[in-house]
Write a protein that holds these residues in place. Structure first.
Motif, mmCIF file in Angstrom:
data_model
loop_
_atom_site.group_PDB
_atom_site.id
_atom_site.type_symbol
_atom_site.label_atom_id
_atom_site.label_comp_id
_atom_site.label_asym_id
_atom_site.label_seq_id
_atom_site.Cartn_x
_atom_site.Cartn_y
_atom_site.Cartn_z
ATOM 1 N N ARG A 256 0.833 -1.196 0.000
ATOM 2 C CA ARG A 256 0.000 0.000 0.000
ATOM 3 C C ARG A 256 0.878 1.260 0.000
ATOM 4 N NH1 ARG A 256 -4.339 -1.718 4.772
ATOM 5 N NH2 ARG A 256 -5.866 -2.730 3.409
ATOM 6 N N PRO A 257 0.399 2.346 -0.609
ATOM 7 C CA PRO A 257 1.116 3.614 -0.468
ATOM 8 C C PRO A 257 1.279 3.971 1.005
ATOM 9 C CG PRO A 257 -0.530 3.779 -2.211
ATOM 10 C CD PRO A 257 -0.745 2.444 -1.539
ATOM 11 N N THR A 258 2.440 4.435 1.367
ATOM 12 C CA THR A 258 2.918 4.731 2.730
ATOM 13 C C THR A 258 3.227 3.463 3.519
ATOM 14 O OG1 THR A 258 0.791 4.863 3.927
ATOM 15 C CG2 THR A 258 1.533 6.859 2.769
ATOM 16 N N GLY A 259 3.149 2.282 2.890
ATOM 17 C CA GLY A 259 3.522 1.037 3.546
ATOM 18 C C GLY A 259 5.021 0.871 3.659
ATOM 19 N N PHE A 260 5.442 -0.173 4.380
ATOM 20 C CA PHE A 260 6.855 -0.365 4.705
ATOM 21 C C PHE A 260 7.394 -1.703 4.193
ATOM 22 C CE2 PHE A 260 5.180 2.573 7.811
ATOM 23 C CZ PHE A 260 6.179 3.534 7.921
ATOM 24 N N VAL A 261 8.688 -1.695 3.915
ATOM 25 C CA VAL A 261 9.439 -2.912 3.587
ATOM 26 C C VAL A 261 10.579 -3.021 4.592
ATOM 27 C CG1 VAL A 261 10.876 -4.099 1.897
ATOM 28 C CG2 VAL A 261 8.898 -2.762 1.121
ATOM 29 N N ILE A 262 10.748 -4.206 5.172
ATOM 30 C CA ILE A 262 11.911 -4.474 6.021
ATOM 31 C C ILE A 262 12.723 -5.574 5.352
ATOM 32 C CG2 ILE A 262 12.751 -5.227 8.273
ATOM 33 C CD1 ILE A 262 10.184 -4.200 9.507
#
Length: 618
Positions: free
Chosen positions: A556-562
C-alpha cells in the motif's frame, strides 16, 4: 549563392532536428518521462536485469548463467550498473492487475481450459514476452485506507470503485454504498442478519461454552471456502479465531480485494484441479455457506481436498439448500453427499434448520475397518500430503500419521498456548524443542528492534496487513501477538515445507514461488518482511528487480518494507529507491545474525499518483 546557402542551412537544421529527436526519444525510452507518468504495457525495456514481470514457468525465469534476468550481488561498479531512474507506469486499466490471475491474458493466449473444473480461475502466469514491466498506479482519488478496527465495517469507495456487489447482493447485506464509503453490515448469502449471530448459532449447535466457536481455544484456524467479502472471518477475529478466507477472481471478482481492504485475512484461490497451497491437517474447521460448489464431481475430489486440510476431529459446517430443501434434485444431492462422507468416515455432529456440521474421525480406526474396495481409497504411502505447489488434487483419503494415531488427535495445545508450545510436527524436520524455543526468542528480539526503528513513522493503528515473505517457523508473526495485526506467512516452495509448523502454532500462511507474482490484488499489504529472500533469489537465478516491482505492487502507499539481508543486497536495493518511489527510513547492522553480516534496511513507499490518475480525480 544565397539560395544555395539557405538550402544548406535548412538541410543542416533538419539533420540536427532529426538527431535531437532521436536522442530525446532514446532518453525517454531509457529513463521514462520527466514526470514518470508513462503508460506501460507488454514487452521489455532497457533495464539492468531484464524487464520480465513475475510469472511463467521457472525454466523460462532461470535461463542460462548469462541470462540478464538473473542477479549477481556485489559486482564491481561498472560491471553491469545500468539502473533506470524511473519505471514505466501502467495505465489505469491495470490498477488492479494480478499477473497470474489475469483473465484478459487467458483470453489472449487462447488457453484450452476446462471451465467446468474451474481451471480458468487457477494460476496461469504470463510468458516472458507478455509480462508487464511497469508500476501499478493507485486509482484516481486514492486515499490511505481506513484503519482497523473501523475498517472492518467501512472502506473508501475510491480505493475499490466497484459497487456491483452492493446492488447484486443488496437483499443479503453484503455491502451498502453510503456516500464516499462502502459499508459492510456483516451479512452474507446465508446470514442476512449478521455473521455474529450466525457464528453464535454454529457454536450453540455444537454445545460450545458461552456459544463461543473457539471452544476454549481448541478451534483456532478456519478455512472459509467461497467467502464473499469475508464477513464470516471478520467476525471470528473477536473470538481469537483466524480464518483463511478463500475465493476465486470470479464474477464477484473484487470480493477478496474488499476483504483485504477491510483488514481481514484473505487469499485468491479456488477448489479446481490443484491442491490448495496449505499443508495437510491445517484447519480445525472448514466452512461453506452457499458456496455453489459441486462436491460430488470427480468422485468427491473436492470434499477429499477439504478432508486433507482438516485436522483429526475437525469440523465441516455446510449451510446450503441441499442440507434442508425438499425438492427432488436437492434430495438426490443430499443423499449422494451423505453416502460419500459416510464412506470417508465423517459423521454428522449436528444438523439443524439449514445447516449440517460433519466431524472428521480422530484416528485411522474407521479407515482400517472399511470393507476392501471401498471408495474413495486411502492415499498411498508414497503420497506427500504436504506437497502442494502445482500438485494436482487426488481422489483419496490421507491417513493420519503415527503421532496422530497415538495422540488420538492433533496433540496441539489450545490457543494461545500453542503459539509458543513446540508442535509435534517439529519432528518431521528433526528440529528440537531447543531449536524452536531459540528461534522464537531470537525473533522476539528482532521484532522489538524493528518496531524501535519504525516508531517515528507509525502509530498504533498504522499497520494491519503484514506479510513475512520467508516465514521459516513463523516466529516473526508469533512475536507480533500483542499487536493488532495479522501476518500472511509465506514459505518458499523450494525450501523446507515448514508451513505445517506455522499452522500448528495457530497462524496462517501459504506456499509460494517468488519467481512468480503472488495471488493478491495491488495495494493489499502494509508491511513486507524479507529475511534473506533476495540472497535466495540470487541463488535461484531469478530477477531481484522483478521481485522489487512485485513487492511494490502488493504494498500500500505509505507502507513499509523491512529487508534483512547482506550488505550487497542493501546496496542493490538502494539503487532502485527513486525509480520505485520508495525512501529509506533506517539502515542498521543486524543484531544476533548468524553470519554477523546481515543488515536491516527499513523502507517506506511514498504516496504517488500518475498524471492520468490526477486528471481523472480532478
Amino acid at each position: 549563392m544565397r539560395g544555395r546557402a539557405d538550402g544548406v542551412q535548412k538541410s543542416r537544421l533538419v539533420t540536427s532536428l532529426v538527431v535531437m529527436v532521436f536522442f530525446l526519444g532514446f532518453l525517454f525510452v531509457y529513463y521514462g518521462s520527466f514526470f514518470n507518468t508513462q503508460r506501460g504495457g507488454y514487452g521489455r525495456t532497457l533495464r539492468k536485469l531484464g524487464s520480465s514481470y513475475l510469472g511463467g514457468d521457472k525454466d523460462s525465469q532461470l535461463g542460462s548463467k548469462q541470462d540478464e534476468s538473473s542477479t549477481k550481488f556485489g559486482m564491481e561498479d561498472g560491471d553491469d550498473d545500468i539502473v533506470p531512474k524511473s519505471f514505466l507506469v501502467c495505465d489505469n486499466r491495470h490498477a488492479e492487475l494480478i499477473p497470474c490471475l489475469d483473465r484478459n491474458l487467458i483470453y489472449q493466449m487462447k488457453l484450452k481450459l476446462d471451465l467446468s473444473l474451474m481451471e480458468h480461475y487457477e494460476r496461469h502466469c504470463p510468458h516472458p514476452e507478455r509480462r508487464y514491466n511497469c508500476l501499478i498506479p493507485p486509482p484516481p482519488g486514492y486515499k490511505i485506507p481506513i484503519k482497523w478496527p473501523k475498517s472492518r465495517d467501512e472502506v473508501w469507495k475510491v480505493n475499490i470503485p466497484h459497487t456491483h456487489l452492493a446492488h447484486e447482493k443488496s437483499d443479503q447485506n453484503w455491502m451498502v454504498v453510503k456516500g464516499e464509503k462502502i459499508v459492510f453490515p456483516g451479512g452474507g448469502t446465508h446470514f442476512h442478519y449478521g455473521a455474529d449471530k450466525y457464528i453464535a448459532s454454529l457454536a450453540n449447535m455444537l454445545n460450545f461454552t458461552n456459544n463461543n466457536l473457539n471452544n476454549e481455544g481448541r478451534i483456532r484456524t478456519v478455512l472459509d471456502v467461497g467467502c464473499g467479502v469475508a464477513s464470516f472471518g471478520a467476525y471470528l477475529l473477536s473470538s481469537d479465531i483466524i480464518t483463511m478466507s478463500l475465493a476465486p477472481n470470479d464474477v464477484h471478482q473484487n470480493q477478496i480485494q474488499f476483504a483485504l481492504e477491510r483488514g481481514i485475512p484473505a487469499y485468491l484461490g479456488v477448489l479446481g484441479t490443484k491442491r490448495l497451497p496449505y499443508p495437510s491437517r491445517s484447519f480445525e474447521l472448514a466452512h461453506c455457506s452457499r458456496c455453489r460448489i459441486d462436491w460430488l464431481q470427480r468422485d468427491g475430489i473436492l470434499l477429499l481436498e477439504l478432508d486433507r486440510l482438516l485436522r483429526p476431529g475437525g469440523y465441516f459446517a455446510y449451510s446450503s439448500p441441499e442440507a434442508y430443501a425438499q425438492d427432488e434434485e436437492d434430495l438426490r444431492i443430499w443423499q449422494e453427499m451423505s453416502a460419500l462422507v459416510e464412506r470417508m468416515c465423517w459423521k454428522i455432529a449436528v444438523k439443524r434448520n439449514q445447516t449440517v456440521i460433519w466431524v472428521k474421525p480422530l484416528t485411522n480406526d474407521c479407515y482400517m475397518e472399511r470393507k476392501p474396495g471401498t471408495q474413495p481409497p486411502l492415499c498411498g504411502s508414497d503420497d506427500d500430503a504436504d506437497a502442494v505447489w502445482g500438485v494436482p488434487m487426488k481422489a483419496c483419503i490421507v491417513p493420519y500419521s503415527q503421532q496422530n494415531q497415538r495422540a488420538k488427535g492433533s496433540g496441539l495445545a489450545p490457543w494461545p498456548d500453542r503459539l509458543i508450545a513446540p508442535p509435534p510436527r517439529l519432528a518431521d524436520f528433526e528440529y528440537s524443542t531447543k531449536m524452536f524455543e531459540k528461534d522464537t526468542n531470537i525473533w522476539q528480539r528482532r521484532v522489538e528492534s524493528y518496531w524501535n526503528l519504525l516508531n517515528k513513522k507509525i502509530k498504533p493503528d498504522s499497520l494491519r496487513n503484514l506479510m513475512d515473505m520467508k516465514a521459516n517457523m513463523g516466529s516473526f508473526a508469533a512475536a507480533l501477538r500483542t499487536k493488532d495485526v495479522w501476518v500472511m506467512n509465506v514459505v518458499p516452495e523450494d525450501g523446507p515445507n515448514t508451513l505445517k509448523i506455522i499452522y500448528d502454532r495457530g497462524l496462517i500462511g501459504t506456499v509460494h514461488d517468488w519467481c512468480e507474482a503472488f495471488s493478491t490484488y495491488p495495494r493489499t499489504y502494509d508491511l513486507l518482511h524479507a529475511w534473506t529472500l533476495f540472497s535466495d533469489m540470487e541463488k535461484k537465478g531469478c530477477s531481484c528487480e522483478d521481485l522489487l516491482i512485485e513487492m511494490d505492487r502488493m504494498l500500500r502507499p505509505t507502507g513499509f518494507v523491512i529487508i534483512r539481508d547482506k550488505q550487497p543486497v542493501v546496496d542493490f536495493v538502494k539503487k532502485y529507491l527513486t525509480a520505485l518511489h520508495w525512501e529509506s527510513v533506517a539502515l542498521v547492522d543486524a543484531e544476533d545474525s548468524e553470519s554477523n553480516a546481515e543488515k536491516v534496511f527499513v523502507i517506506q513507499k511514498k504516496m504517488w499518483l500518475s498524471t492520468e490518475s490526477l486528471k481523472n480525480s480532478i
